[in-house]
Design an enzyme around this catalytic site. Structure first.
Site, short mmCIF file in Angstrom:
data_model
loop_
_atom_site.label_atom_id
_atom_site.label_comp_id
_atom_site.label_asym_id
_atom_site.label_seq_id
_atom_site.Cartn_x
_atom_site.Cartn_y
_atom_site.Cartn_z
N TYR A 1 22.70 9.93 7.83
CA TYR A 1 22.79 10.95 8.88
C TYR A 1 24.22 11.00 9.39
O TYR A 1 24.81 9.96 9.68
CB TYR A 1 21.86 10.59 10.04
N GLU B 1 25.54 19.18 12.04
CA GLU B 1 24.69 18.06 11.66
C GLU B 1 24.36 18.11 10.18
O GLU B 1 24.03 19.17 9.65
CB GLU B 1 23.40 18.11 12.49
#
Ligand code: GDP
Ligand code: MN
Length: 389
Positions: free
Chosen positions: A109, A197
């Site tokens: 991530y 993101e």
């Protein structure tokens, strides 16, 4: 403003960030054609909606043939996708993104977000990719690595290494990660993003690839992001919030039944709190701004009345720059023009408040005057409750 995954990945490509080969499709036939054009033996068909959590909600399908890609597209297109981020109504799927399927060794991530407390962009990373990052943050915060990027120096090579080692990367992957991190930061700045993101950033056959992409663009910078501004997909936005933006009204839909029309964001928040305190539920946040002219008040009435849940309206205006008698005239003509049929409670205070209240009382319209904010909240909650029965 939110971007679709395929739009975000288009920007990624421009900045040299590796993404799977993909094509956007609006029909099942286009999806099959896209799969053939991309080639290979595995594809993924992804619903394009402004929300994450698509995987768990059936919006991401792995397929083995162009025919299956068409079938997956047929199931999604024209439907609404409900994920934990959309609310119960979900969002319409008008396009799917067909991508070459990737083999996943690891899911990481990474994200970039403005940290208002430090005045810096934060680079956040976690080896626990592919899952809900909020869950990771809540239950295993030690798995999240953060570095603050000083605006004067930019992202430093040592910071990239801190992140890369924290993600458990080694060898060539560290250099690869640095190139990706620097490109993401450059994109974030140059495109005026407020959030970027990548969840997951995968390791696939030894290489780093951005498998998902989410970018939010700062609305106040859209005047200098012409191309990106044109990518806006109104079908993914709340139609009322969109109409409000066109009239420069700050409007947010909520799920209660008492509409609020207030000047000033702080006063609007306080008004919603008082409605709650007295047992009601606000239907919206609405700030008509400092210059509450007759036209704006009329537009605001139109807007709040297009919400069919609304059972009563509370108008709370503080006459600072504008005079209360002018506002009262605005309210009276708006109520007449729009044909308001539900109870309206008005609290006006400030310059010429007395004259304003007199005008409202003499208007012959069913407008209830309130002496103060608490009184107004009690009266509007009672009025809404009465109509609810
Ligand atoms: P989100 O659920 O909306 O965040 O959509 P993502 O693009 O992140 O996809 C959800 C999940 O689907 C990913 O975390 C992967 O586990 C899986 N996935 C997506 N694309 C592929 C792919 O090409 N190959 C494989 N094996 N899995 C994929
Ligand atoms: Mn994702």
């Amino acid at each position: 403003m939110n971007l679709h995954e395929y739009q975000s990945k288009q920007l990624f490509s421009r900045y040299g960030i590796p993404v799977p080969v993909g094509e956007v499709a609006s029909t099942p036939d286009e999806a099959a054609a896209a799969a053939r054009k991309i080639g290979g033996t595995k594809w993924v068909v992804k619903a394009q909606v402004h929300a994450g959590g698509r995987g768990k909600a059936g919006g991401v399908k792995l397929v083995d043939s162009p025919e299956e890609a068409a079938k997956a597209a047929r199931k999604m297109l024209g439907e609404r996708l409900t994920t934990h981020q959309t609310g119960p109504e979900g969002l319409p799927i008008n396009q799917v993104f067909v991508e070459s399927g990737s083999k996943i060794d690891r899911e990481l991530y990474v994200s970039l977000v403005l940290n208002r407390e430090t005045g810096q962009v934060s680079f956040i990373a976690s080896a626990a990719g592919g899952m809900d990052i909020e869950e990771v943050a809540a239950h295993t915060p030690e798995k999240i690595i953060r570095v603050g990027i000083h605006p004067a120096t930019g992202l430093q090579p040592f910071q990239c290494r801190v992140l890369a080692y924290g993600l458990g990367l080694a060898g060539d992957q560290v250099r690869e990660f640095q190139a990706i991190a620097e490109a993401l930061y450059k994109l974030y700045l140059e495109c005026d993003a407020s959030l970027l993101e990548v969840n997951p950033l995968i390791v696939s056959e030894g290489k780093l690839v951005a498998l998902d992409a989410k970018i939010n663009i700062e609305d106040n910078a859209l005047f200098r992001q012409k191309e990106i501004g044109d990518w806006r997909d109104a079908s993914q936005e709340d139609p009322m919030e969109r109409a409000a933006a066109e009239h420069e009204l700050n409007y947010v839909s909520l799920d209660g039944d008492i509409a609020c029309m207030v000047n000033g964001a702080g006063l609007a928040m306080a008004t919603m709190d008082l409605i709650k305190l007295h047992g009601g539920a606000p239907a919206n946040f609405l700030d008509v701004g400092g210059g509450a002219t007759r036209e704006r008040v009329t537009e605001a009435f139109n807007l709040i009345l297009s919400n069919t849940r609304v059972r009563a309206i509370l108008v709370n205006i503080f006459g600072g720059i504008v005079r209360c008698d002018m506002i009262a005239e605005g309210i009276i003509s708006a109520v007449k023009d729009v044909g308001v049929k539900i109870p309206v409670v008005v609290r006006i205070e400030g310059t010429n408040a007395e004259q304003g209240r007199k005008l409202l009382a003499e208007s012959g319209l069913a407008i209830t005057a309130a002496s103060d904010l608490t009184d107004a909240a009690k009266k509007v909650v009672a009025a809404a409750a009465k109509r609810g029965r």
